[in-house]
Design a protein around this motif. Structure first.
Motif, PDB file in Angstrom:
ATOM      1  N   LEU A 140      55.225 -17.475  61.878  1.00  0.00           N
ATOM      2  CA  LEU A 140      55.365 -17.920  63.318  1.00  0.00           C
ATOM      3  C   LEU A 140      56.380 -19.002  62.238  1.00  0.00           C
ATOM      4  CD1 LEU A 140      52.588 -18.250  65.364  1.00  0.00           C
ATOM      5  CD2 LEU A 140      54.732 -16.403  65.552  1.00  0.00           C
ATOM      6  N   LYS A 141      56.670 -18.977  60.780  1.00  0.00           N
ATOM      7  CA  LYS A 141      57.509 -19.694  60.008  1.00  0.00           C
ATOM      8  C   LYS A 141      56.862 -20.927  60.074  1.00  0.00           C
ATOM      9  CE  LYS A 141      61.009 -16.683  59.144  1.00  0.00           C
ATOM     10  NZ  LYS A 141      60.792 -15.716  58.579  1.00  0.00           N
ATOM     11  N   VAL A 142      55.876 -21.429  60.713  1.00  0.00           N
ATOM     12  CA  VAL A 142      55.314 -23.019  60.786  1.00  0.00           C
ATOM     13  C   VAL A 142      54.053 -23.322  58.863  1.00  0.00           C
ATOM     14  CG1 VAL A 142      53.383 -23.897  62.002  1.00  0.00           C
ATOM     15  CG2 VAL A 142      54.888 -22.530  63.036  1.00  0.00           C
ATOM     16  N   PRO A 143      54.978 -24.301  59.112  1.00  0.00           N
ATOM     17  CA  PRO A 143      54.240 -24.772  57.555  1.00  0.00           C
ATOM     18  C   PRO A 143      54.103 -25.909  58.382  1.00  0.00           C
ATOM     19  CG  PRO A 143      56.457 -26.120  58.109  1.00  0.00           C
ATOM     20  CD  PRO A 143      56.476 -25.142  58.824  1.00  0.00           C
ATOM     21  N   VAL A 144      52.251 -26.253  57.028  1.00  0.00           N
ATOM     22  CA  VAL A 144      50.800 -26.585  57.190  1.00  0.00           C
ATOM     23  C   VAL A 144      51.432 -27.984  58.326  1.00  0.00           C
ATOM     24  CG1 VAL A 144      48.785 -27.470  56.090  1.00  0.00           C
ATOM     25  CG2 VAL A 144      50.347 -25.336  55.727  1.00  0.00           C
ATOM     26  N   TYR A 145      52.231 -28.545  57.291  1.00  0.00           N
ATOM     27  CA  TYR A 145      52.433 -30.286  58.128  1.00  0.00           C
ATOM     28  C   TYR A 145      52.973 -30.521  59.493  1.00  0.00           C
ATOM     29  CZ  TYR A 145      57.460 -30.149  57.994  1.00  0.00           C
ATOM     30  OH  TYR A 145      59.142 -29.673  58.116  1.00  0.00           O
ATOM     31  N   LYS A 146      53.983 -29.074  59.809  1.00  0.00           N
ATOM     32  CA  LYS A 146      54.316 -29.123  61.299  1.00  0.00           C
ATOM     33  C   LYS A 146      52.873 -28.826  61.967  1.00  0.00           C
ATOM     34  CE  LYS A 146      58.923 -28.049  61.377  1.00  0.00           C
ATOM     35  NZ  LYS A 146      60.333 -27.330  60.992  1.00  0.00           N
ATOM     36  N   PHE A 147      52.189 -28.044  61.829  1.00  0.00           N
ATOM     37  CA  PHE A 147      50.850 -27.198  63.093  1.00  0.00           C
ATOM     38  C   PHE A 147      49.992 -28.101  62.188  1.00  0.00           C
ATOM     39  CE2 PHE A 147      46.343 -25.325  62.298  1.00  0.00           C
ATOM     40  CZ  PHE A 147      46.362 -25.105  63.341  1.00  0.00           C
ATOM     41  N   LEU A 175      47.349 -35.044  61.438  1.00  0.00           N
ATOM     42  CA  LEU A 175      48.074 -35.751  60.260  1.00  0.00           C
ATOM     43  C   LEU A 175      48.340 -36.949  60.958  1.00  0.00           C
ATOM     44  CD1 LEU A 175      50.169 -33.346  58.488  1.00  0.00           C
ATOM     45  CD2 LEU A 175      47.875 -34.195  57.357  1.00  0.00           C
ATOM     46  N   THR A 176      49.033 -37.536  62.151  1.00  0.00           N
ATOM     47  CA  THR A 176      49.523 -38.615  62.959  1.00  0.00           C
ATOM     48  C   THR A 176      48.181 -39.352  63.037  1.00  0.00           C
ATOM     49  OG1 THR A 176      50.735 -37.309  63.744  1.00  0.00           O
ATOM     50  CG2 THR A 176      51.130 -39.421  64.954  1.00  0.00           C
ATOM     51  N   ARG A 177      46.770 -38.319  64.071  1.00  0.00           N
ATOM     52  CA  ARG A 177      46.034 -39.010  64.522  1.00  0.00           C
ATOM     53  C   ARG A 177      44.749 -39.732  63.553  1.00  0.00           C
ATOM     54  NH1 ARG A 177      40.441 -35.701  65.539  1.00  0.00           N
ATOM     55  NH2 ARG A 177      38.995 -37.649  65.307  1.00  0.00           N
ATOM     56  N   ARG A 178      44.728 -38.878  61.406  1.00  0.00           N
ATOM     57  CA  ARG A 178      44.762 -39.942  60.904  1.00  0.00           C
ATOM     58  C   ARG A 178      45.355 -40.697  60.129  1.00  0.00           C
ATOM     59  NH1 ARG A 178      43.675 -42.012  56.548  1.00  0.00           N
ATOM     60  NH2 ARG A 178      41.725 -41.215  54.904  1.00  0.00           N
ATOM     61  N   PHE A 179      46.783 -40.320  59.726  1.00  0.00           N
ATOM     62  CA  PHE A 179      47.499 -41.380  59.282  1.00  0.00           C
ATOM     63  C   PHE A 179      48.686 -42.377  59.954  1.00  0.00           C
ATOM     64  CE2 PHE A 179      46.668 -38.477  56.031  1.00  0.00           C
ATOM     65  CZ  PHE A 179      45.691 -38.942  55.316  1.00  0.00           C
ATOM     66  N   GLY A 180      48.795 -41.406  61.328  1.00  0.00           N
ATOM     67  CA  GLY A 180      49.406 -42.663  62.270  1.00  0.00           C
ATOM     68  C   GLY A 180      51.013 -42.086  61.919  1.00  0.00           C
ATOM     69  N   GLN A 181      51.650 -42.520  62.814  1.00  0.00           N
ATOM     70  CA  GLN A 181      52.905 -42.007  63.435  1.00  0.00           C
ATOM     71  C   GLN A 181      54.276 -41.816  62.217  1.00  0.00           C
ATOM     72  OE1 GLN A 181      53.570 -39.555  66.302  1.00  0.00           O
ATOM     73  NE2 GLN A 181      55.244 -39.615  65.297  1.00  0.00           N
ATOM     74  N   ASP A 182      53.977 -43.201  61.731  1.00  0.00           N
ATOM     75  CA  ASP A 182      54.696 -44.183  61.137  1.00  0.00           C
ATOM     76  C   ASP A 182      54.824 -42.842  59.671  1.00  0.00           C
ATOM     77  OD1 ASP A 182      55.967 -45.340  62.588  1.00  0.00           O
ATOM     78  OD2 ASP A 182      55.500 -46.968  61.408  1.00  0.00           O
ATOM     79  N   TRP A 183      53.985 -42.600  59.395  1.00  0.00           N
ATOM     80  CA  TRP A 183      53.192 -41.889  57.757  1.00  0.00           C
ATOM     81  C   TRP A 183      53.907 -40.451  57.948  1.00  0.00           C
ATOM     82  CZ3 TRP A 183      50.845 -37.258  57.001  1.00  0.00           C
ATOM     83  CH2 TRP A 183      50.604 -37.228  55.533  1.00  0.00           C
ATOM     84  N   TYR A 184      53.545 -40.498  59.371  1.00  0.00           N
ATOM     85  CA  TYR A 184      53.851 -38.375  60.105  1.00  0.00           C
ATOM     86  C   TYR A 184      55.450 -38.625  59.901  1.00  0.00           C
ATOM     87  CZ  TYR A 184      54.736 -33.593  61.728  1.00  0.00           C
ATOM     88  OH  TYR A 184      54.884 -32.264  61.686  1.00  0.00           O
ATOM     89  N   ASP A 185      56.301 -39.269  60.353  1.00  0.00           N
ATOM     90  CA  ASP A 185      57.766 -39.263  60.890  1.00  0.00           C
ATOM     91  C   ASP A 185      57.888 -39.223  58.987  1.00  0.00           C
ATOM     92  OD1 ASP A 185      57.260 -39.378  63.280  1.00  0.00           O
ATOM     93  OD2 ASP A 185      57.954 -41.659  63.925  1.00  0.00           O
ATOM     94  N   GLU A 186      57.557 -39.737  58.478  1.00  0.00           N
ATOM     95  CA  GLU A 186      58.292 -40.181  56.516  1.00  0.00           C
ATOM     96  C   GLU A 186      58.124 -38.899  56.021  1.00  0.00           C
ATOM     97  OE1 GLU A 186      59.985 -42.478  55.290  1.00  0.00           O
ATOM     98  OE2 GLU A 186      60.392 -43.352  56.687  1.00  0.00           O
ATOM     99  N   LEU A 187      56.967 -38.195  56.096  1.00  0.00           N
ATOM    100  CA  LEU A 187      56.176 -36.967  56.441  1.00  0.00           C
ATOM    101  C   LEU A 187      57.642 -35.954  56.288  1.00  0.00           C
ATOM    102  CD1 LEU A 187      54.222 -34.968  54.516  1.00  0.00           C
ATOM    103  CD2 LEU A 187      53.334 -34.784  56.443  1.00  0.00           C
ATOM    104  N   VAL A 188      57.932 -35.933  57.869  1.00  0.00           N
ATOM    105  CA  VAL A 188      59.168 -34.783  58.301  1.00  0.00           C
ATOM    106  C   VAL A 188      59.882 -35.306  57.635  1.00  0.00           C
ATOM    107  CG1 VAL A 188      59.987 -34.269  60.349  1.00  0.00           C
ATOM    108  CG2 VAL A 188      57.757 -34.758  60.031  1.00  0.00           C
TER     109      VAL A 188
END
Length: 189
Positions: A156-163, A168-181
């Motif tokens: 499906l070409k889904v990297p771990v961070y997208k799955f 990840l947002t629950r644990r680190f927050g939306q801002d953290w996840y947006d930076e990861l993206v």
């Protein structure tokens, strides 16, 4: 590895592909292994609070293990985790009619009985967090029993961070996840 806020993140989150494939693995990650799900101190308090509402969703063996050992335990390394049934599956595990392991906590959540989905360590799998005094290490954990999830992720070409966006947002927050993206998108260019 790269730094993101107060985390050190494995590049595997961006490079490896993963999508849980419960129909293939039958939730074996909740059954295999030699320890329960890692818990934070806050999560032990949550388990103490929600247990009466979760108990009706559990198997008798799970209830007996919890009532004997506690809603959570401290292992030999003073790490907090969920109790096990006879040293095997998590005490909170249930099974559907096809033999697939499910989480009794998540079942109560799905039926709007409680508002806590499950331990964050379970929600984050295959990512494991190691806490240090100055930062958290965010690592991909490769386990052979998840080979079907790796195959499906690749298909499906889904990297771990997208799955794991929600976890990840629950644990680190939306801002953290947006930076990861942003970091992931920059590496693709």
């Amino acid at each position: 590895m790269f730094q993101l806020g107060k985390t050190i993140v494995s590049e595997d989150l961006l490079e490896k592909e993963f999508v849980c494939n419960l129909s293939a693995c039958k939730g074996i990650c909740c059954i295999e292994g030699d320890a329960g799900a890692p818990l934070s101190i806050e999560e032990t308090k949550t388990l103490d609070e929600i247990y009466p509402k979760v108990k009706p969703f559990l198997r008798q063996e799970g209830v007996e293990a919890i009532e004997k050992q506690g809603k959570w335990i401290s292992n030999d390394f003073n790490e907090l985790e969920t109790p096990l049934i006879n040293g095997a599956e998590c005490a909170y595990v249930t099974f559907d009619d096809k033999g697939t392991a499910l989480c009794g906590i998540e079942e109560a959540y799905n039926q709007n009985i409680i508002n806590w989905k499950k331990p964050v360590s379970c929600h984050l799998y295959p990512v494991r967090i190691q806490e240090y005094s100055e930062f958290s290490a965010v690592n991909y954990h490769h386990w052979e029993i998840c080979s079907d999830a790796c195959s499906l992720g690749k298909e499906l070409k889904v990297p771990v961070y997208k799955f794991l966006k929600e976890a990840l947002t629950r644990r680190f927050g939306q801002d953290w996840y947006d930076e990861l993206v942003k970091i992931a998108e920059q590496r693709i260019k």
